[in-house]
Design a protein around this motif. Structure first.
Motif, PDB file in Angstrom:
ATOM      1  N   ILE A 171       1.052  10.627   5.845  1.00  0.00           N
ATOM      2  CA  ILE A 171       0.376  11.472   6.986  1.00  0.00           C
ATOM      3  C   ILE A 171      -0.371  10.634   7.981  1.00  0.00           C
ATOM      4  N   ALA A 172      -1.251   9.785   7.433  1.00  0.00           N
ATOM      5  CA  ALA A 172      -1.930   8.808   8.372  1.00  0.00           C
ATOM      6  C   ALA A 172      -0.965   7.951   9.392  1.00  0.00           C
ATOM      7  N   ALA A 173       0.212   7.585   8.780  1.00  0.00           N
ATOM      8  CA  ALA A 173       0.935   6.780   9.661  1.00  0.00           C
ATOM      9  C   ALA A 173       1.554   7.677  10.648  1.00  0.00           C
ATOM     10  N   GLU A 174       2.199   8.921  10.390  1.00  0.00           N
ATOM     11  CA  GLU A 174       2.619   9.818  11.482  1.00  0.00           C
ATOM     12  C   GLU A 174       1.605  10.374  12.358  1.00  0.00           C
ATOM     13  N   ALA A 175       0.204  10.464  12.063  1.00  0.00           N
ATOM     14  CA  ALA A 175      -0.596  11.013  12.969  1.00  0.00           C
ATOM     15  C   ALA A 175      -0.964   9.685  13.825  1.00  0.00           C
ATOM     16  N   ALA A 176      -1.381   8.460  13.380  1.00  0.00           N
ATOM     17  CA  ALA A 176      -1.112   7.241  14.319  1.00  0.00           C
ATOM     18  C   ALA A 176      -0.114   7.375  15.379  1.00  0.00           C
ATOM     19  N   LEU A 177       1.055   7.398  15.052  1.00  0.00           N
ATOM     20  CA  LEU A 177       2.138   7.563  16.073  1.00  0.00           C
ATOM     21  C   LEU A 177       1.864   8.722  17.034  1.00  0.00           C
ATOM     22  N   ALA A 178       1.380   9.806  16.377  1.00  0.00           N
ATOM     23  CA  ALA A 178       1.297  10.831  17.451  1.00  0.00           C
ATOM     24  C   ALA A 178       0.140  10.575  18.235  1.00  0.00           C
ATOM     25  N   ALA A 179      -0.843   9.752  17.872  1.00  0.00           N
ATOM     26  CA  ALA A 179      -1.802   9.325  18.637  1.00  0.00           C
ATOM     27  C   ALA A 179      -1.608   8.081  19.958  1.00  0.00           C
ATOM     28  N   GLY A 180      -0.388   7.670  19.726  1.00  0.00           N
ATOM     29  CA  GLY A 180      -0.138   6.665  20.495  1.00  0.00           C
ATOM     30  C   GLY A 180       0.063   5.127  20.204  1.00  0.00           C
ATOM     31  N   VAL A 181       0.117   5.048  18.605  1.00  0.00           N
ATOM     32  CA  VAL A 181       0.429   3.928  18.344  1.00  0.00           C
ATOM     33  C   VAL A 181       1.781   3.701  18.209  1.00  0.00           C
ATOM     34  N   ARG A 182       2.239   2.530  18.464  1.00  0.00           N
ATOM     35  CA  ARG A 182       3.738   2.288  18.837  1.00  0.00           C
ATOM     36  C   ARG A 182       4.482   2.040  17.616  1.00  0.00           C
ATOM     37  N   GLN A 183       3.957   1.261  16.590  1.00  0.00           N
ATOM     38  CA  GLN A 183       4.504   0.789  15.485  1.00  0.00           C
ATOM     39  C   GLN A 183       3.388   0.436  14.256  1.00  0.00           C
ATOM     40  N   VAL A 184       3.720   1.150  13.053  1.00  0.00           N
ATOM     41  CA  VAL A 184       3.029   0.978  11.867  1.00  0.00           C
ATOM     42  C   VAL A 184       3.478   0.319  10.798  1.00  0.00           C
ATOM     43  N   ALA A 185       2.731  -0.263   9.997  1.00  0.00           N
ATOM     44  CA  ALA A 185       3.047  -1.107   8.925  1.00  0.00           C
ATOM     45  C   ALA A 185       2.435  -0.619   7.817  1.00  0.00           C
ATOM     46  N   ILE A 186       3.264  -0.140   6.822  1.00  0.00           N
ATOM     47  CA  ILE A 186       2.679   0.139   5.601  1.00  0.00           C
ATOM     48  C   ILE A 186       2.934  -0.684   4.365  1.00  0.00           C
ATOM     49  N   LEU A 187       1.881  -1.380   3.708  1.00  0.00           N
ATOM     50  CA  LEU A 187       2.063  -2.112   2.703  1.00  0.00           C
ATOM     51  C   LEU A 187       1.515  -1.398   1.355  1.00  0.00           C
ATOM     52  N   ASP A 188       2.407  -1.366   0.391  1.00  0.00           N
ATOM     53  CA  ASP A 188       2.249  -0.740  -0.851  1.00  0.00           C
ATOM     54  C   ASP A 188       1.859  -1.695  -1.953  1.00  0.00           C
ATOM     55  N   VAL A 189       0.833  -1.920  -2.500  1.00  0.00           N
ATOM     56  CA  VAL A 189       0.243  -2.976  -3.498  1.00  0.00           C
ATOM     57  C   VAL A 189      -0.151  -2.054  -4.756  1.00  0.00           C
ATOM     58  N   ASP A 190       0.444  -1.011  -4.978  1.00  0.00           N
ATOM     59  CA  ASP A 190       0.367  -0.357  -6.316  1.00  0.00           C
ATOM     60  C   ASP A 190       1.236  -0.899  -7.233  1.00  0.00           C
ATOM     61  N   TYR A 191       0.776  -0.619  -8.635  1.00  0.00           N
ATOM     62  CA  TYR A 191       1.899  -1.290  -9.584  1.00  0.00           C
ATOM     63  C   TYR A 191       3.415  -0.697  -9.327  1.00  0.00           C
ATOM     64  N   HIS A 192       3.259   0.752  -9.083  1.00  0.00           N
ATOM     65  CA  HIS A 192       4.706   1.529  -9.074  1.00  0.00           C
ATOM     66  C   HIS A 192       5.151   1.676  -7.618  1.00  0.00           C
ATOM     67  N   HIS A 193       6.499   1.673  -7.516  1.00  0.00           N
ATOM     68  CA  HIS A 193       6.983   1.737  -6.122  1.00  0.00           C
ATOM     69  C   HIS A 193       6.606   3.022  -5.273  1.00  0.00           C
ATOM     70  N   GLY A 194       6.225   3.061  -4.182  1.00  0.00           N
ATOM     71  CA  GLY A 194       5.778   4.072  -3.259  1.00  0.00           C
ATOM     72  C   GLY A 194       7.193   4.766  -2.861  1.00  0.00           C
ATOM     73  N   ASN A 195       7.694   5.612  -3.699  1.00  0.00           N
ATOM     74  CA  ASN A 195       9.067   6.032  -3.583  1.00  0.00           C
ATOM     75  C   ASN A 195       8.987   7.074  -2.399  1.00  0.00           C
ATOM     76  N   GLY A 196       7.921   7.747  -2.484  1.00  0.00           N
ATOM     77  CA  GLY A 196       7.933   8.938  -1.409  1.00  0.00           C
ATOM     78  C   GLY A 196       7.595   8.364  -0.036  1.00  0.00           C
ATOM     79  N   THR A 197       7.024   7.430  -0.159  1.00  0.00           N
ATOM     80  CA  THR A 197       6.751   6.949   1.140  1.00  0.00           C
ATOM     81  C   THR A 197       8.136   6.187   1.935  1.00  0.00           C
ATOM     82  N   GLN A 198       8.780   5.526   1.074  1.00  0.00           N
ATOM     83  CA  GLN A 198       9.990   4.949   1.403  1.00  0.00           C
ATOM     84  C   GLN A 198      11.003   6.063   1.962  1.00  0.00           C
ATOM     85  N   ASP A 199      10.792   7.142   1.221  1.00  0.00           N
ATOM     86  CA  ASP A 199      11.797   8.200   1.509  1.00  0.00           C
ATOM     87  C   ASP A 199      11.660   8.770   2.692  1.00  0.00           C
TER      88      ASP A 199
END
Length: 329
Positions: A171-199
């Motif tokens: 949600i934050a990434a999509e909002a950043a793009l809508a605000a004019g950010v051209r490229q977003v990076a998401i780094l997931d360092v939780d023990y479990h894979h961020g499957n929802g974010t990847q999907d």
């Protein structure tokens, strides 16, 4: 670092989760809230950004389901939290699912993520915390922390699971793009894979996603996060049980270098403290002293960054682990 939290996020209070053939006390409980708030100090109340940023990520059908599911559960004569028990082997979109049981199965992928009376309210304000922390970063802050609870990185466009209902990082990434950010990076360092974010971003290149997590041949969520499970701009770095900082740090360096290749303008970090050695549901071996160096490595990328909270269930050490991580920024 400015920190955002809303007391309505306490409203999600699952009594139990179902796995290994039995009900167990919920790992994602209110004790996590007290531990983290005691460690991070003053927080700010998030601004209400409304439903539009949520609808940019999640389907309207799913959001309506999430908001009404517990009421429908009670209307069907059920007590307590709403649990799914039937799941389609092939996910379909039937024209009409009258029973709440069917809709729970249609929008869930596990039995560990029940919907309570105030789950929607808590999830909604968790997303608003992420959006308000994003506002701070877009407004000039170098870093901000969103204490997002419930977690979010397992939630997909139209499904919940892994204690996650709304995907706060997405949600934050999509909002950043809508605000004019051209490229977003998401780094997931939780023990479990961020499957929802990847999907959610699987076929996109404007959001690059890197995840360092437990080997899914052994650990949840099993069906996502393998090394060859990559989309247009996703990198999965699964590590074995027992991983210490000495083994974790090279994977972190690899993920950071890979993300930097996309020339991002904003970094979103899905931080889970369940990589801690004593976490009751996870199996890495990081220590409290490792979280500040982890954050310093991430901060060295030199990007404005938003940290959103994901997992971490060793409650006695949770506050110290979160505070140590934030100190590295």
């Amino acid at each position: 670092m400015r920190c955002f939290w809303d007391e309505r996020q306490r409203g999600h209070a699952p009594a139990a989760e179902f796995y290994n053939g039995a009900l167990h006390p919920a790992a994602e409980h209110g004790g996590r809230v007290d531990a983290i708030l005691a460690a991070i100090g003053p927080t700010e109340v998030p601004r209400d950004h409304g439903m539009a940023p949520l609808l940019a990520v999640h389907s309207s059908e799913y959001l309506q389901f999430l908001e009404t599911a517990h009421g429908d559960w009670r209307a069907a004569g059920r007590e307590g939290d709403a649990f799914p028990y039937t799941f389609p082997v092939v996910r379909r979109r039937p024209l009409d699912l009258a029973r709440i049981d069917a809709r729970l199965g249609q929008h869930s992928f596990d039995t560990a993520t029940p919907i309570g009376e105030r789950t929607w309210d808590a999830s909604y304000w968790g997303a608003q915390a992420a959006l308000s922390a994003l506002d701070a970063v877009l407004g000039g802050e170098r870093s901000a922390f969103a204490f997002t609870r419930p977690p979010g990185h397992h939630a997909g466009r139209d499904y919940l699971g892994g204690y996650s209902y709304l995907n706060n990082a997405a949600i934050a990434a999509e909002a950043a793009l809508a605000a004019g950010v051209r490229q977003v990076a998401i780094l997931d360092v939780d023990y479990h894979h961020g499957n929802g974010t990847q999907d959610i971003f699987y076929e996109r290149r404007d959001v690059a996603f890197a995840s360092i997590h437990a080997d899914p041949t052994m650990d949840y969520p099993y069906f996502w996060g393998h090394a060859d499970d990559g989309g247009e701009a996703s990198l999965n770095l699964p590590l074995p049980r027992g991983t210490t900082w000495a083994e974790y740090e090279p994977a972190l360096v690899e993920a950071i270098e890979w993300l930097s290749g996309f020339s991002p303008e904003l970094l979103i970090v899905s931080y889970g403290a369940d990589t801690f050695v004593d976490d009751p549901i996870s199996h890495f071996a990081l220590e409290t002293r490792d979280y500040a160096p982890m954050a310093r490595r991430i901060a060295a990328l030199g990007l404005p960054n938003l940290v959103v909270m994901e997992g971490g269930y060793a409650v006695e050490a949770l506050g110290a682990n979160v505070a140590a991580f934030l100190s590295g920024f």
